[in-house]
Design a protein around this motif. Structure first.
Motif, PDB file in Angstrom:
ATOM      1  N   MET A 238       0.828  -1.202   0.000  1.00 18.55           N
ATOM      2  CA  MET A 238       0.000   0.000   0.000  1.00 18.55           C
ATOM      3  C   MET A 238       0.866   1.257   0.000  1.00 18.55           C
ATOM      4  O   MET A 238       0.551   2.254  -0.670  1.00 18.55           O
ATOM      5  CB  MET A 238      -0.941  -0.002   1.205  1.00 18.55           C
ATOM      6  CG  MET A 238      -1.972   1.107   1.179  1.00 18.55           C
ATOM      7  SD  MET A 238      -3.105   1.066   2.599  1.00 18.55           S
ATOM      8  CE  MET A 238      -4.027  -0.428   2.233  1.00 18.55           C
ATOM      9  N   LEU A 239       1.979   1.209   0.723  1.00 18.52           N
ATOM     10  CA  LEU A 239       2.906   2.341   0.733  1.00 18.52           C
ATOM     11  C   LEU A 239       3.542   2.524  -0.637  1.00 18.52           C
ATOM     12  O   LEU A 239       3.656   3.649  -1.139  1.00 18.52           O
ATOM     13  CB  LEU A 239       3.993   2.104   1.783  1.00 18.52           C
ATOM     14  CG  LEU A 239       3.534   1.805   3.211  1.00 18.52           C
ATOM     15  CD1 LEU A 239       4.741   1.543   4.105  1.00 18.52           C
ATOM     16  CD2 LEU A 239       2.689   2.947   3.774  1.00 18.52           C
ATOM     17  N   HIS A 240       3.981   1.420  -1.229  1.00 19.08           N
ATOM     18  CA  HIS A 240       4.653   1.503  -2.529  1.00 19.08           C
ATOM     19  C   HIS A 240       3.709   2.024  -3.613  1.00 19.08           C
ATOM     20  O   HIS A 240       4.116   2.807  -4.476  1.00 19.08           O
ATOM     21  CB  HIS A 240       5.188   0.118  -2.921  1.00 19.08           C
ATOM     22  CG  HIS A 240       6.134  -0.461  -1.929  1.00 19.08           C
ATOM     23  ND1 HIS A 240       6.512  -1.778  -1.930  1.00 19.08           N
ATOM     24  CD2 HIS A 240       6.799   0.108  -0.883  1.00 19.08           C
ATOM     25  CE1 HIS A 240       7.355  -2.004  -0.942  1.00 19.08           C
ATOM     26  NE2 HIS A 240       7.533  -0.881  -0.284  1.00 19.08           N
ATOM     27  N   ARG A 241       2.453   1.573  -3.568  1.00 18.00           N
ATOM     28  CA  ARG A 241       1.475   2.060  -4.541  1.00 18.00           C
ATOM     29  C   ARG A 241       1.294   3.573  -4.434  1.00 18.00           C
ATOM     30  O   ARG A 241       1.250   4.286  -5.439  1.00 18.00           O
ATOM     31  CB  ARG A 241       0.124   1.380  -4.305  1.00 18.00           C
ATOM     32  CG  ARG A 241      -0.009  -0.047  -4.825  1.00 18.00           C
ATOM     33  CD  ARG A 241      -1.430  -0.542  -4.552  1.00 18.00           C
ATOM     34  NE  ARG A 241      -1.669  -1.890  -4.994  1.00 18.00           N
ATOM     35  CZ  ARG A 241      -2.080  -2.241  -6.210  1.00 18.00           C
ATOM     36  NH1 ARG A 241      -2.265  -1.305  -7.121  1.00 18.00           N
ATOM     37  NH2 ARG A 241      -2.311  -3.509  -6.527  1.00 18.00           N
ATOM     38  N   ALA A 242       1.152   4.044  -3.202  1.00 16.19           N
ATOM     39  CA  ALA A 242       0.930   5.472  -2.993  1.00 16.19           C
ATOM     40  C   ALA A 242       2.134   6.292  -3.453  1.00 16.19           C
ATOM     41  O   ALA A 242       1.974   7.360  -4.056  1.00 16.19           O
ATOM     42  CB  ALA A 242       0.649   5.739  -1.514  1.00 16.19           C
ATOM     43  N   ALA A 243       3.336   5.790  -3.196  1.00 14.07           N
ATOM     44  CA  ALA A 243       4.533   6.494  -3.641  1.00 14.07           C
ATOM     45  C   ALA A 243       4.640   6.491  -5.162  1.00 14.07           C
ATOM     46  O   ALA A 243       5.043   7.491  -5.768  1.00 14.07           O
ATOM     47  CB  ALA A 243       5.776   5.854  -3.023  1.00 14.07           C
ATOM     48  N   ASP A 244       4.280   5.390  -5.791  1.00 14.45           N
ATOM     49  CA  ASP A 244       4.265   5.340  -7.260  1.00 14.45           C
ATOM     50  C   ASP A 244       3.379   6.434  -7.829  1.00 14.45           C
ATOM     51  O   ASP A 244       3.747   7.142  -8.773  1.00 14.45           O
ATOM     52  CB  ASP A 244       3.744   3.980  -7.749  1.00 14.45           C
ATOM     53  CG  ASP A 244       4.794   2.894  -7.716  1.00 14.45           C
ATOM     54  OD1 ASP A 244       5.997   3.208  -7.743  1.00 14.45           O
ATOM     55  OD2 ASP A 244       4.411   1.709  -7.675  1.00 14.45           O
ATOM     56  N   GLU A 245       2.197   6.561  -7.260  1.00 10.88           N
ATOM     57  CA  GLU A 245       1.243   7.546  -7.759  1.00 10.88           C
ATOM     58  C   GLU A 245       1.775   8.963  -7.566  1.00 10.88           C
ATOM     59  O   GLU A 245       1.689   9.808  -8.473  1.00 10.88           O
ATOM     60  CB  GLU A 245      -0.098   7.382  -7.058  1.00 10.88           C
ATOM     61  CG  GLU A 245      -1.177   8.313  -7.596  1.00 10.88           C
ATOM     62  CD  GLU A 245      -2.532   8.035  -6.970  1.00 10.88           C
ATOM     63  OE1 GLU A 245      -3.530   8.102  -7.700  1.00 10.88           O
ATOM     64  OE2 GLU A 245      -2.586   7.760  -5.763  1.00 10.88           O
ATOM     65  N   ALA A 246       2.347   9.220  -6.399  1.00 15.44           N
ATOM     66  CA  ALA A 246       2.826  10.567  -6.096  1.00 15.44           C
ATOM     67  C   ALA A 246       4.077  10.939  -6.889  1.00 15.44           C
ATOM     68  O   ALA A 246       4.225  12.092  -7.317  1.00 15.44           O
ATOM     69  CB  ALA A 246       3.120  10.681  -4.592  1.00 15.44           C
ATOM     70  N   LEU A 247       4.966   9.971  -7.111  1.00 15.75           N
ATOM     71  CA  LEU A 247       6.275  10.282  -7.693  1.00 15.75           C
ATOM     72  C   LEU A 247       6.371  10.017  -9.183  1.00 15.75           C
ATOM     73  O   LEU A 247       7.166  10.650  -9.872  1.00 15.75           O
ATOM     74  CB  LEU A 247       7.361   9.480  -6.972  1.00 15.75           C
ATOM     75  CG  LEU A 247       7.465   9.697  -5.459  1.00 15.75           C
ATOM     76  CD1 LEU A 247       8.566   8.834  -4.877  1.00 15.75           C
ATOM     77  CD2 LEU A 247       7.707  11.164  -5.139  1.00 15.75           C
ATOM     78  N   THR A 248       5.595   9.054  -9.691  1.00 15.41           N
ATOM     79  CA  THR A 248       5.719   8.699 -11.105  1.00 15.41           C
ATOM     80  C   THR A 248       4.410   8.811 -11.867  1.00 15.41           C
ATOM     81  O   THR A 248       4.392   8.629 -13.078  1.00 15.41           O
ATOM     82  CB  THR A 248       6.261   7.266 -11.259  1.00 15.41           C
ATOM     83  OG1 THR A 248       5.304   6.330 -10.737  1.00 15.41           O
ATOM     84  CG2 THR A 248       7.573   7.108 -10.511  1.00 15.41           C
ATOM     85  N   GLY A 249       3.313   9.085 -11.165  1.00 13.41           N
ATOM     86  CA  GLY A 249       2.036   9.238 -11.838  1.00 13.41           C
ATOM     87  C   GLY A 249       1.346   7.942 -12.191  1.00 13.41           C
ATOM     88  O   GLY A 249       0.298   7.948 -12.834  1.00 13.41           O
TER      89      GLY A 249
END
Length: 355
Positions: A238-249
């Protein structure tokens, strides 16, 4: 209901597959995540030589990792070592592609890949695009017996969206569903059944539930060291998904529960400092589904584990698995985390309650 295990692939995963067979698990699924773990076909070949009954499957193979002809040959090669025990699990890609900063492959390309792969295994001459040009290809020497294209292999697709579920139904494939919440899983199975019926399928749907979690002792907290080791990697997704969205779109399809929002936001703030700046996925996905990194440990909270993984006491897990069985899931598969192989004994107790 049958039971299976899944694993981030180790070159020596045959050891875990051998133990799973001895305990009575039906299936062993090997992850196709080339930037994170070992090659699935190498490990499955070794497992084929060390086992005699357990089914061996890719859980799931990502088409963009290799051309369709190579995959067809690999499955047919494995099929000679383990005839009648091979499950061809495919998906559009999450872990194996996010680790390279990529989103899921397009469904049109996914469908074309499956068409070519299945046609080759069936002995057909098929036209496909290779290096920008259309080419006719065929497995040329199956009659030599170097590979086995005759013994049937079962196709399974990991399908989360409606279009992917419709493709699964059209192909009459088994369905793989990754989840943590039982009510949501039951609802998704209902949607998959709707697609199955709309496609005119008369055979029973094979539905495999994929989870990751920890069998807690009575009174053991959700963030005990053992729970962190066994279920923490799923919570960290869940953390990795959220970071993907925030940092790479890259799109994040999983909503964040309010009880976990602070932890997720804290991790995203940390991830904004990941180096190199032009490739944050290198650090974000290190350890994905395998271990909890030291720097992300403060954000893998008891609440995050509780809502994102299949973690509970033995009695509660038996109830949840029973609900999945009653809803119509035909296999329950749990991932075993590297270094936590002894957890297979805990899940073996869950399995025996349904025999």
């Amino acid at each position: 209901m049958e039971f299976g295990i899944a694993m981030p692939t180790d070159a020596e995963s045959w050891r875990l597959a051998e133990r799973a067979e001895a305990l009575g698990f039906r299936s062993a699924w090997f992850y196709d995540t080339q930037m994170l773990s070992a090659d699935c076909f190498v490990a499955m070949g070794a497992a084929a030589m060390k086992t005699s009954r357990i089914r061996l499957g890719t859980g799931v193979l990502i088409p963009s990792n290799r051309i369709a002809a190579v995959t067809a040959n690999a499955f047919a090669s494995l099929n000679k070592l383990a005839p009648g025990r091979v499950d061809m699990g495919l998906g559009t890609g999450f872990t194996g592609r996010r680790a390279m900063g990529l989103g899921a492959m397009k469904l049109k390309e996914f469908e074309e890949y499956i068409r070519v792969m299945l046609a080759l295994i069936a002995g057909e001459t098929v036209e496909t695009e290779i290096e920008g040009q259309r080419r006719k290809i065929r497995l040329l020497n199956p009659d030599l017996g170097l590979i086995d294209t005759r013994t049937p292999m079962r196709l399974h697709l990991a399908a989360a969206g409606p279009r992917a579920r419709a493709l699964t139904a059209r192909l009459g494939a088994g369905w793989i569903n990754f989840f943590s919440d039982v009510p949501a899983a039951v609802a998704m199975l209902g949607e998959m059944r709707g697609a199955w019926q709309a496609a005119g399928q008369s055979a029973a749907l094979e539905a495999t539930a994929f989870v990751l979690g920890c069998v807690l002792e009575e009174g053991e907290p959700y963030d005990s060291p053992r729970a962190i080791a066994q279920a923490g990697p799923r919570a960290a997704v869940m953390l990795h998904r959220a970071a993907d969205e925030a940092l790479t779109g890259l799109h994040n399809i999983s909503p964040v529960p309010e009880s976990c929002r602070a932890a997720v936001e804290g991790y995203v703030a940390l991830a904004r400092g990941f180096e190199p700046k032009d490739a944050p996925w290198l650090e974000n996905h290190r350890g994905h589904l395998m271990f909890v990194k030291a720097e992300e440990r403060p954000f893998v909270t008891a609440d995050l584990i509780r809502v994102s993984s299949f973690t509970a006491t033995e009695a509660e897990l038996k109830r949840r698995v029973g609900d999945l069985r009653d809803a119509g899931y035909t296999e329950f598969t749990v991932q075993i985390v590297p270094g936590q192989e002894q957890a297979i004994e805990d899940w073996g107790r869950i399995m025996r309650a349904f025999r």
